[in-house]
Design a protein around this motif. Structure first.
Motif, PDB file in Angstrom:
ATOM      1  N   ASP A   8      27.361  20.754 -32.210  1.00  0.00           N
ATOM      2  CA  ASP A   8      28.020  21.199 -33.451  1.00  0.00           C
ATOM      3  C   ASP A   8      28.523  20.073 -34.364  1.00  0.00           C
ATOM      4  OD1 ASP A   8      27.555  23.558 -32.138  1.00  0.00           O
ATOM      5  OD2 ASP A   8      29.600  24.308 -32.215  1.00  0.00           O
ATOM      6  N   PHE A  13      33.092  21.022 -39.355  1.00  0.00           N
ATOM      7  CA  PHE A  13      33.917  20.526 -38.245  1.00  0.00           C
ATOM      8  C   PHE A  13      34.371  19.082 -38.443  1.00  0.00           C
ATOM      9  CE2 PHE A  13      31.386  23.798 -35.768  1.00  0.00           C
ATOM     10  CZ  PHE A  13      32.420  24.714 -35.721  1.00  0.00           C
ATOM     11  N   ASP A  46      26.536  25.802 -34.764  1.00  0.00           N
ATOM     12  CA  ASP A  46      27.318  27.021 -34.974  1.00  0.00           C
ATOM     13  C   ASP A  46      26.743  27.690 -36.222  1.00  0.00           C
ATOM     14  OD1 ASP A  46      29.460  28.253 -33.566  1.00  0.00           O
ATOM     15  OD2 ASP A  46      30.886  27.749 -35.151  1.00  0.00           O
ATOM     16  N   TRP A  78      39.448  32.014 -36.623  1.00  0.00           N
ATOM     17  CA  TRP A  78      39.279  30.698 -37.246  1.00  0.00           C
ATOM     18  C   TRP A  78      39.117  30.882 -38.755  1.00  0.00           C
ATOM     19  CZ3 TRP A  78      40.099  27.053 -33.736  1.00  0.00           C
ATOM     20  CH2 TRP A  78      39.788  27.313 -32.393  1.00  0.00           C
ATOM     21  N   HIS A  81      33.859  29.516 -41.242  1.00  0.00           N
ATOM     22  CA  HIS A  81      33.216  28.210 -41.039  1.00  0.00           C
ATOM     23  C   HIS A  81      31.753  28.409 -40.634  1.00  0.00           C
ATOM     24  CE1 HIS A  81      34.370  29.485 -36.998  1.00  0.00           C
ATOM     25  NE2 HIS A  81      33.355  28.760 -36.554  1.00  0.00           N
ATOM     26  N   TYR A 115      30.910  29.951 -28.016  1.00  0.00           N
ATOM     27  CA  TYR A 115      31.330  28.548 -27.955  1.00  0.00           C
ATOM     28  C   TYR A 115      30.279  27.714 -27.231  1.00  0.00           C
ATOM     29  CZ  TYR A 115      36.013  30.200 -29.335  1.00  0.00           C
ATOM     30  OH  TYR A 115      37.073  30.752 -30.002  1.00  0.00           O
ATOM     31  N   LEU A 146      31.444  18.127 -30.966  1.00  0.00           N
ATOM     32  CA  LEU A 146      32.641  18.842 -31.410  1.00  0.00           C
ATOM     33  C   LEU A 146      32.587  20.295 -30.936  1.00  0.00           C
ATOM     34  CD1 LEU A 146      32.452  17.479 -35.061  1.00  0.00           C
ATOM     35  CD2 LEU A 146      33.945  16.644 -33.228  1.00  0.00           C
ATOM     36  N   ALA A 147      33.666  20.861 -30.541  1.00  0.00           N
ATOM     37  CA  ALA A 147      34.938  20.192 -30.312  1.00  0.00           C
ATOM     38  C   ALA A 147      35.204  20.203 -28.802  1.00  0.00           C
ATOM     39  CB  ALA A 147      36.059  20.939 -31.032  1.00  0.00           C
ATOM     40  N   TYR A 150      36.615  23.396 -27.232  1.00  0.00           N
ATOM     41  CA  TYR A 150      35.916  24.681 -27.418  1.00  0.00           C
ATOM     42  C   TYR A 150      34.438  24.552 -27.081  1.00  0.00           C
ATOM     43  CZ  TYR A 150      40.291  26.412 -28.943  1.00  0.00           C
ATOM     44  OH  TYR A 150      41.609  26.771 -28.932  1.00  0.00           O
ATOM     45  N   CYS A 151      33.627  24.192 -28.050  1.00  0.00           N
ATOM     46  CA  CYS A 151      32.181  24.291 -27.820  1.00  0.00           C
ATOM     47  C   CYS A 151      31.661  23.262 -26.824  1.00  0.00           C
ATOM     48  CB  CYS A 151      31.446  24.240 -29.147  1.00  0.00           C
ATOM     49  SG  CYS A 151      31.772  25.764 -30.104  1.00  0.00           S
TER      50      CYS A 151
HETATM   51  C1  VGL Z   1      33.884  25.729 -32.511  1.00  0.00           C
HETATM   52  C2  VGL Z   1      35.704  27.048 -32.980  1.00  0.00           C
HETATM   53  C3  VGL Z   1      34.879  27.984 -33.581  1.00  0.00           C
HETATM   54  C4  VGL Z   1      33.361  24.451 -31.924  1.00  0.00           C
HETATM   55  C5  VGL Z   1      33.052  26.660 -33.103  1.00  0.00           C
HETATM   56  O1  VGL Z   1      32.255  24.003 -32.318  1.00  0.00           O
HETATM   57  O2  VGL Z   1      34.047  23.860 -31.060  1.00  0.00           O
HETATM   58  N1  VGL Z   1      35.203  25.936 -32.446  1.00  0.00           N
HETATM   59  N2  VGL Z   1      33.567  27.781 -33.633  1.00  0.00           N
END
Ligand code: VGL
Ligand code: ZN
Length: 215
Positions: A8, A13, A46, A78, A81, A115, A146-147, A150-151
């Motif tokens: 991602d 991001f 994403d 969120w 995005h 994620y 990233l991040a 999360y992902c």
């Molecule tokens: C992500 C929150 C929402 C990520 C993706 O890439 O970590 N975090 N969507």
């Protein structure tokens, strides 16, 4: 056989994006260096429809950070995005995409977030990344991007579960840190699950460490 997964690295991001992760942009030159150490490189993206259920603006009276129920699952909301076909969903300029074998998109189904680069959050559907890696004979996966909390985390946890020797390139990741300490907790969760925590230094033979890393 080893492979690199870039998670991602998208405009939304990094600094200036809708869900900016501090320090995201500065990863680009480092990740480009790291790519040179790999023959098989994949990326995740994403890729949300504008009406996605993880976007706060699609829930009346809700704000980013709220937790709602989405198709029976808790969902953090969120800021909107990585909307499909927008600049925010594009990969960060300067990131070398020349040698990517494939991009795996996730988060395209409105009622469920994703994620992990392997499955959605309910494990209802696979993205195809796991089968792809097995077909290529991959045994060792290096994950960065990233991040972290999360992902990257959920991609690494699924990778271990699928039987890959999984390495997190920690200095090539950045965290959202909704709560201070989220990054530390995420790294600890990955370590406990069997992810090997490593750094880019260990990927470079000593004489090829990029100059900016030495200074
Ligand atoms: C992500 C929150 C929402 C990520 C993706 O890439 O970590 N975090 N969507
Ligand atoms: Zn998302």
């Amino acid at each position: 056989m080893k492979a690199l997964i870039i998670v991602d690295l998208q405009n939304d991001f990094v600094e200036g994006g809708a869900l900016a992760v501090q320090g995201g942009k500065e990863l680009v030159p480092l990740i480009n260096e790291i790519q040179q150490r790999f023959d098989l490189i994949l990326a995740t993206q994403d890729w949300h429809p504008a009406n996605h259920g993880s976007h706060a603006n699609n829930h009346p009276d809700a704000s980013p950070g709220d937790v709602v129920e989405l198709a029976g699952r808790p969902q953090i909301l969120w800021p909107a995005h990585c909307v499909q076909e927008t600049r925010g969903a594009d990969f960060v300029p300067g990131l070398n995409q020349d040698r990517w074998a494939a991009v795996f998109q996730k988060g395209a189904v409105r009622h469920i977030d994703s994620y992990s680069g392997f499955f959605d959050n309910g494990k209802e559907r696979a993205t195809g990344l796991g089968d792809y890696l097995k077909e290529q004979g991959v045994t060792d996966l290096y994950i960065l991007g990233l991040a972290t909390d999360y992902c990257v985390k959920f991609t690494a946890l699924d990778a271990v579960e699928l039987g890959f020797r999984t390495h997190l390139v920690l200095d090539a990741c950045r965290a959202v840190n909704l709560q201070p300490g989220d990054e530390r907790e995420a790294v600890e969760a990955m370590r406990q699950a069997g992810v090997e925590i490593t750094t880019s230094q260990e990927l470079f033979p000593i004489e090829t460490i990029p100059l900016e890393q030495k200074l």
